[in-house]
Design a protein around this motif. Structure first.
Motif, PDB file in Angstrom:
ATOM      1  N   VAL A 109       0.840  -1.202   0.000  1.00 19.86           N
ATOM      2  CA  VAL A 109       0.000   0.000   0.000  1.00 19.86           C
ATOM      3  C   VAL A 109       0.871   1.247   0.000  1.00 19.86           C
ATOM      4  O   VAL A 109       0.678   2.173  -0.800  1.00 19.86           O
ATOM      5  CB  VAL A 109      -0.946   0.004   1.219  1.00 19.86           C
ATOM      6  N   LEU A 110       1.846   1.287   0.882  1.00 22.21           N
ATOM      7  CA  LEU A 110       2.711   2.470   0.985  1.00 22.21           C
ATOM      8  C   LEU A 110       3.566   2.644  -0.262  1.00 22.21           C
ATOM      9  O   LEU A 110       3.769   3.781  -0.722  1.00 22.21           O
ATOM     10  CB  LEU A 110       3.590   2.359   2.228  1.00 22.21           C
ATOM     11  N   ARG A 111       4.032   1.555  -0.816  1.00 25.00           N
ATOM     12  CA  ARG A 111       4.816   1.668  -2.064  1.00 25.00           C
ATOM     13  C   ARG A 111       3.968   2.261  -3.184  1.00 25.00           C
ATOM     14  O   ARG A 111       4.436   3.110  -3.955  1.00 25.00           O
ATOM     15  CB  ARG A 111       5.360   0.301  -2.478  1.00 25.00           C
ATOM     16  N   ALA A 112       2.727   1.817  -3.266  1.00 19.85           N
ATOM     17  CA  ALA A 112       1.837   2.320  -4.316  1.00 19.85           C
ATOM     18  C   ALA A 112       1.489   3.784  -4.080  1.00 19.85           C
ATOM     19  O   ALA A 112       1.484   4.600  -5.010  1.00 19.85           O
ATOM     20  CB  ALA A 112       0.569   1.470  -4.378  1.00 19.85           C
ATOM     21  N   LEU A 113       1.193   4.147  -2.839  1.00 24.53           N
ATOM     22  CA  LEU A 113       0.861   5.537  -2.524  1.00 24.53           C
ATOM     23  C   LEU A 113       2.051   6.457  -2.808  1.00 24.53           C
ATOM     24  O   LEU A 113       1.887   7.559  -3.339  1.00 24.53           O
ATOM     25  CB  LEU A 113       0.442   5.657  -1.062  1.00 24.53           C
ATOM     26  N   GLU A 114       3.241   6.002  -2.451  1.00 23.79           N
ATOM     27  CA  GLU A 114       4.444   6.792  -2.700  1.00 23.79           C
ATOM     28  C   GLU A 114       4.703   6.969  -4.197  1.00 23.79           C
ATOM     29  O   GLU A 114       5.316   7.953  -4.621  1.00 23.79           O
ATOM     30  CB  GLU A 114       5.646   6.146  -2.020  1.00 23.79           C
ATOM     31  N   ALA A 115       4.208   6.013  -4.993  1.00 21.22           N
ATOM     32  CA  ALA A 115       4.331   6.111  -6.450  1.00 21.22           C
ATOM     33  C   ALA A 115       3.215   6.965  -7.052  1.00 21.22           C
ATOM     34  O   ALA A 115       3.144   7.124  -8.279  1.00 21.22           O
ATOM     35  CB  ALA A 115       4.316   4.716  -7.070  1.00 21.22           C
ATOM     36  N   GLY A 116       2.332   7.500  -6.197  1.00 20.37           N
ATOM     37  CA  GLY A 116       1.261   8.369  -6.670  1.00 20.37           C
ATOM     38  C   GLY A 116       0.002   7.646  -7.105  1.00 20.37           C
ATOM     39  O   GLY A 116      -0.896   8.257  -7.696  1.00 20.37           O
ATOM     40  N   LYS A 117      -0.100   6.345  -6.807  1.00 19.37           N
ATOM     41  CA  LYS A 117      -1.286   5.587  -7.202  1.00 19.37           C
ATOM     42  C   LYS A 117      -2.403   5.744  -6.171  1.00 19.37           C
ATOM     43  O   LYS A 117      -2.146   5.812  -4.964  1.00 19.37           O
ATOM     44  CB  LYS A 117      -0.949   4.093  -7.325  1.00 19.37           C
ATOM     45  N   HIS A 118      -3.631   5.780  -6.641  1.00 13.54           N
ATOM     46  CA  HIS A 118      -4.781   5.681  -5.751  1.00 13.54           C
ATOM     47  C   HIS A 118      -4.942   4.211  -5.361  1.00 13.54           C
ATOM     48  O   HIS A 118      -4.814   3.326  -6.212  1.00 13.54           O
ATOM     49  CB  HIS A 118      -6.036   6.197  -6.448  1.00 13.54           C
ATOM     50  N   VAL A 119      -5.214   3.949  -4.095  1.00 17.09           N
ATOM     51  CA  VAL A 119      -5.192   2.581  -3.584  1.00 17.09           C
ATOM     52  C   VAL A 119      -6.497   2.214  -2.898  1.00 17.09           C
ATOM     53  O   VAL A 119      -7.028   2.988  -2.105  1.00 17.09           O
ATOM     54  CB  VAL A 119      -4.035   2.400  -2.577  1.00 17.09           C
TER      55      VAL A 119
END
Length: 405
Positions: A109-119
């Motif tokens: 989750v944090l990796r995706a959020l840090e990449a700017g993705k909506h999760v």
């Protein structure tokens, strides 16, 4: 919607919608991802476009791919760390749905959020309140230089079930709440596809700092328990202040604990009881599930008020699984509604629409549907954690942690 469209024309329509809708990657190819997410994403292809299915294994990703070809002809399969990194770097993918074992979700989750993705991630939001708070702090730190935060949503489908929502509305009509009862008899046995899921049996899946959980894994109680607490919190209209509980272990084929009995104190001064039994052998209701397995269970929430009583119960009506909401007032008049299961579709639709608003209108992820908020999901976990903590301390009342930051 494609009933009157021919083969090649239908394919062209599907491809056009896929190009204009925000792109999504599904991370996970297990039971729930395959049986629930993939069909529902097909129904939502006008508002969200499935671009990639990722799994930790190549076989898992490619097998899930077959189920999505009918509505996402260009969907790709990716796997492993290399495939994950490619997804996080792909600018055409604005959102990810993470449906993985709970132990591994927060990291991704944090990796995706840090990449700017909506999760959107599956519940439980984390294994402990402490874990969720730590992740939340990392998430909030992404808002630098007026940068808008991406959506971080937690999929708790009970908050989106129409009949459970109606139960909450009924509860507002029965005056002052005087008592609450939650009775869950949900046998976990070989007839359930989740019985053998290794992550729910993982002894490292623990609630932090509890001696009981250092001795036992708690996957089923936490994983399913947050559902039942979410329903309870919807109905009573206030938070649970403290709990006193005992957990036990009867069925040796299950990871412990498989039984929980708790008394709860609400912030409005009323009290109630919660009983969750995974080792029950009673068979009040039998479902022939769409996932091609039989399931037996009894789930009931009851709220007693000064002007009437409200109940929500899991039932089968006309061959459809769903929930029945009943309200009986002091005069004996009864209102009753039934709605088939729709929570997974409704929560994914809300997420897809919120993603579109963020992508097209530039809204912040903090404006997304509150029912899927991290705060709501954390409070579900906090209640179960407090119950386990109380049991670990011989039933001593335990305060529920309600603050996220």
């Amino acid at each position: 919607m494609f009933a009157n469209i021919g083969g090649s024309q239908k394919s062209n329509v599907v491809e056009t919608m896929a190009k204009t809708a925000p792109g999504l990657a599904l991370l996970g190819s297990g039971i729930f991802a395959s049986s629930q997410y993939l069909p529902k994403l097909g129904e939502l292809s006008e508002v969200i476009s499935l671009r990639v299915i990722w799994s930790r294994s190549e076989d898992g990703a490619k097998k899930a791919l077959l189920s999505a070809r009918s509505y996402a002809p260009n969907v790709e399969a990716k796997w492993g760390q290399e495939g994950l990194e490619a997804i996080l770097q792909d600018k055409s993918i604005q959102a990810v749905a993470i449906v993985l074992p709970a132990q591994h979700q927060l990291e991704l989750v944090l990796r995706a959020l840090e990449a700017g993705k909506h999760v959107i991630q599956e519940k439980p939001v984390g294994a402990s309140v402490a874990d969720v708070r730590k992740a939340w702090s990392t998430y909030q730190a992404l808002a630098v230089n007026d940068k808008k935060l991406p959506i971080w949503a937690v999929a708790e489908n009970y908050r989106f079930e129409p009949a459970l929502i109606q139960t909450g509305k009924f509860a507002k009509e029965i005056g002052q709440i005087m008592g609450v009862q939650v009775l869950i008899e949900a046998p976990i046995n070989s007839s359930s596809p989740y019985f053998s899921s290794s992550w729910r049996r993982d002894k490292n899946f623990k609630v932090e700092n509890l001696t009981f959980m250092r001795q036992y894994s708690g996957g089923f109680m936490l994983d399913g328990g947050v559902h039942f607490i979410a329903g309870l919190r919807m109905f009573v209209g206030c938070e649970i202040a403290s709990v006193s509980a005992t957990v036990s272990h009867f069925d040796q084929t299950q990871p412990p604990p498989d039984n929980l009995s708790a008394s709860i104190q609400l912030w409005n001064g009323s009290a109630g009881v919660v009983n969750i039994c995974y080792s029950a052998t009673t068979r009040k209701i039998q479902f022939l599930a769409s996932t091609h397995h039989s399931e037996t269970c009894h789930m009931m929430w009851r709220v007693v008020g000064s002007l009437g009583t409200v109940e929500a119960e899991r039932v089968v009506k006309n061959g459809q699984q769903g929930y029945k909401a009943t309200c009986q007032n002091a005069s004996g008049d009864i209102q009753e509604t039934f709605s088939p299961f729709a929570g997974v579709y409704e929560e994914l639709q809300a997420f897809a629409e919120d993603v579109s608003k963020c992508v097209v209108q530039g809204l912040s992820g903090e404006e997304a549907d509150r029912r899927s908020s991290v705060l709501e999901a954390m409070r579900d976990v906090a209640v179960i954690e407090a119950m386990l903590n109380s049991s670990d301390n011989k039933g001593t009342p335990s305060v529920v942690e309600l603050v996220l930051a």
